[in-house]
Design an enzyme around this catalytic site. Structure first.
Site, PDB file in Angstrom:
ATOM      1  N   ASP A 188       1.865  -4.850 -17.264  1.00 22.28           N
ATOM      2  CA  ASP A 188       2.041  -6.229 -16.811  1.00 22.28           C
ATOM      3  C   ASP A 188       3.513  -6.619 -16.965  1.00 22.28           C
ATOM      4  O   ASP A 188       4.130  -6.309 -17.985  1.00 22.28           O
ATOM      5  CB  ASP A 188       1.156  -7.144 -17.658  1.00 22.28           C
ATOM      6  CG  ASP A 188       1.017  -8.538 -17.096  1.00 22.28           C
ATOM      7  OD1 ASP A 188       2.060  -9.207 -16.900  1.00 22.28           O
ATOM      8  OD2 ASP A 188      -0.121  -8.983 -16.870  1.00 22.28           O
ATOM      9  N   ILE A 189       4.087  -7.301 -15.971  1.00 23.25           N
ATOM     10  CA  ILE A 189       5.500  -7.689 -16.068  1.00 23.25           C
ATOM     11  C   ILE A 189       5.712  -8.905 -16.982  1.00 23.25           C
ATOM     12  O   ILE A 189       6.843  -9.198 -17.352  1.00 23.25           O
ATOM     13  CB  ILE A 189       6.156  -7.932 -14.686  1.00 23.25           C
ATOM     14  CG1 ILE A 189       5.484  -9.082 -13.945  1.00 23.25           C
ATOM     15  CG2 ILE A 189       6.168  -6.663 -13.862  1.00 23.25           C
ATOM     16  CD1 ILE A 189       6.267  -9.555 -12.726  1.00 23.25           C
TER      17      ILE A 189
ATOM     18  N   ASN B 217     -10.298 -12.343 -15.079  1.00 25.66           N
ATOM     19  CA  ASN B 217     -10.398 -13.695 -14.547  1.00 25.66           C
ATOM     20  C   ASN B 217     -10.886 -13.535 -13.117  1.00 25.66           C
ATOM     21  O   ASN B 217     -10.224 -12.885 -12.304  1.00 25.66           O
ATOM     22  CB  ASN B 217      -9.045 -14.403 -14.594  1.00 25.66           C
ATOM     23  CG  ASN B 217      -8.552 -14.582 -16.013  1.00 25.66           C
ATOM     24  OD1 ASN B 217      -9.331 -14.871 -16.908  1.00 25.66           O
ATOM     25  ND2 ASN B 217      -7.272 -14.405 -16.218  1.00 25.66           N
TER      26      ASN B 217
ATOM     27  N   GLN C 134      -7.452 -16.805 -12.499  1.00 21.43           N
ATOM     28  CA  GLN C 134      -6.962 -15.638 -11.761  1.00 21.43           C
ATOM     29  C   GLN C 134      -5.742 -16.054 -10.936  1.00 21.43           C
ATOM     30  O   GLN C 134      -5.852 -16.886 -10.038  1.00 21.43           O
ATOM     31  CB  GLN C 134      -8.056 -15.080 -10.850  1.00 21.43           C
ATOM     32  CG  GLN C 134      -7.666 -13.828 -10.109  1.00 21.43           C
ATOM     33  CD  GLN C 134      -8.767 -13.348  -9.168  1.00 21.43           C
ATOM     34  OE1 GLN C 134      -9.620 -14.122  -8.746  1.00 21.43           O
ATOM     35  NE2 GLN C 134      -8.742 -12.072  -8.834  1.00 21.43           N
TER      36      GLN C 134
ATOM     37  N   HIS D 120      -8.470  -7.525 -11.024  1.00 21.58           N
ATOM     38  CA  HIS D 120      -7.686  -6.792 -12.019  1.00 21.58           C
ATOM     39  C   HIS D 120      -8.268  -7.029 -13.407  1.00 21.58           C
ATOM     40  O   HIS D 120      -8.763  -8.105 -13.716  1.00 21.58           O
ATOM     41  CB  HIS D 120      -6.203  -7.149 -11.970  1.00 21.58           C
ATOM     42  CG  HIS D 120      -5.867  -8.600 -12.100  1.00 21.58           C
ATOM     43  ND1 HIS D 120      -6.089  -9.519 -11.086  1.00 21.58           N
ATOM     44  CD2 HIS D 120      -5.317  -9.300 -13.113  1.00 21.58           C
ATOM     45  CE1 HIS D 120      -5.669 -10.712 -11.479  1.00 21.58           C
ATOM     46  NE2 HIS D 120      -5.201 -10.600 -12.718  1.00 21.58           N
TER      47      HIS D 120
ATOM     48  N   HIS E 272      -7.371  -6.957 -17.382  1.00 22.36           N
ATOM     49  CA  HIS E 272      -6.307  -6.989 -18.385  1.00 22.36           C
ATOM     50  C   HIS E 272      -6.747  -6.170 -19.593  1.00 22.36           C
ATOM     51  O   HIS E 272      -7.865  -6.361 -20.092  1.00 22.36           O
ATOM     52  CB  HIS E 272      -6.046  -8.420 -18.874  1.00 22.36           C
ATOM     53  CG  HIS E 272      -5.452  -9.316 -17.863  1.00 22.36           C
ATOM     54  ND1 HIS E 272      -4.095  -9.525 -17.768  1.00 22.36           N
ATOM     55  CD2 HIS E 272      -6.022 -10.077 -16.898  1.00 22.36           C
ATOM     56  CE1 HIS E 272      -3.857 -10.381 -16.786  1.00 22.36           C
ATOM     57  NE2 HIS E 272      -5.008 -10.737 -16.243  1.00 22.36           N
TER      58      HIS E 272
END
Length: 115
Positions: free
Chosen positions: A31-32, A87, A94, A100, A102
């Site tokens: 994740d960025i 989410n 989301q 996706h 996490h």
């Protein structure tokens, strides 16, 4: 794939990412904006916004990928546990309308709390 979807652009290589895992139907990358070191996103390569719209085969691949990598993520950052969350829909938080998962490595006292 959706032209305006950031995750589709990552799958296609138009946006760089730090890949953690990849197979024919899934991709996992860091994740960025991580909540913790090693925070990873696991996505289907097919553009699908919500879990209930995933093809059954894509769902199997997605959760098989999660199963394969979760312990490796924890091990890589020295975390004894992780929070795993989805989410599902804008109202749930989301932010990117592409399914996706996490994976957020967790340790005692990290103040992450429960979902």
């Amino acid at each position: 794939m959706a032209d305006s979807c950031v995750f589709c652009a990552i799958v296609e290589g138009r946006i760089p990412s730090h890949k953690v895992y990849e197979d024919e139907k899934t991709l996992a990358f860091l994740d960025i904006h991580p909540s913790a070191p090693g925070h990873t996103l696991v996505i289907p390569k097919a553009h699908v916004a919500r879990v209930e719209d995933l093809l059954e085969e894509d769902a199997r691949y997605l959760f098989a990928a999660l199963h394969r990598i979760v312990w490796r993520i924890q091990e890589a950052v020295g975390a004894p546990a992780s929070t795993i969350s989805i989410n599902n829909g804008r109202e749930s938080g989301q932010e990117v309308p592409h399914v996706h998962i996490h994976v957020i490595p967790r340790g005692k006292g990290d103040r992450g709390g429960i979902i």
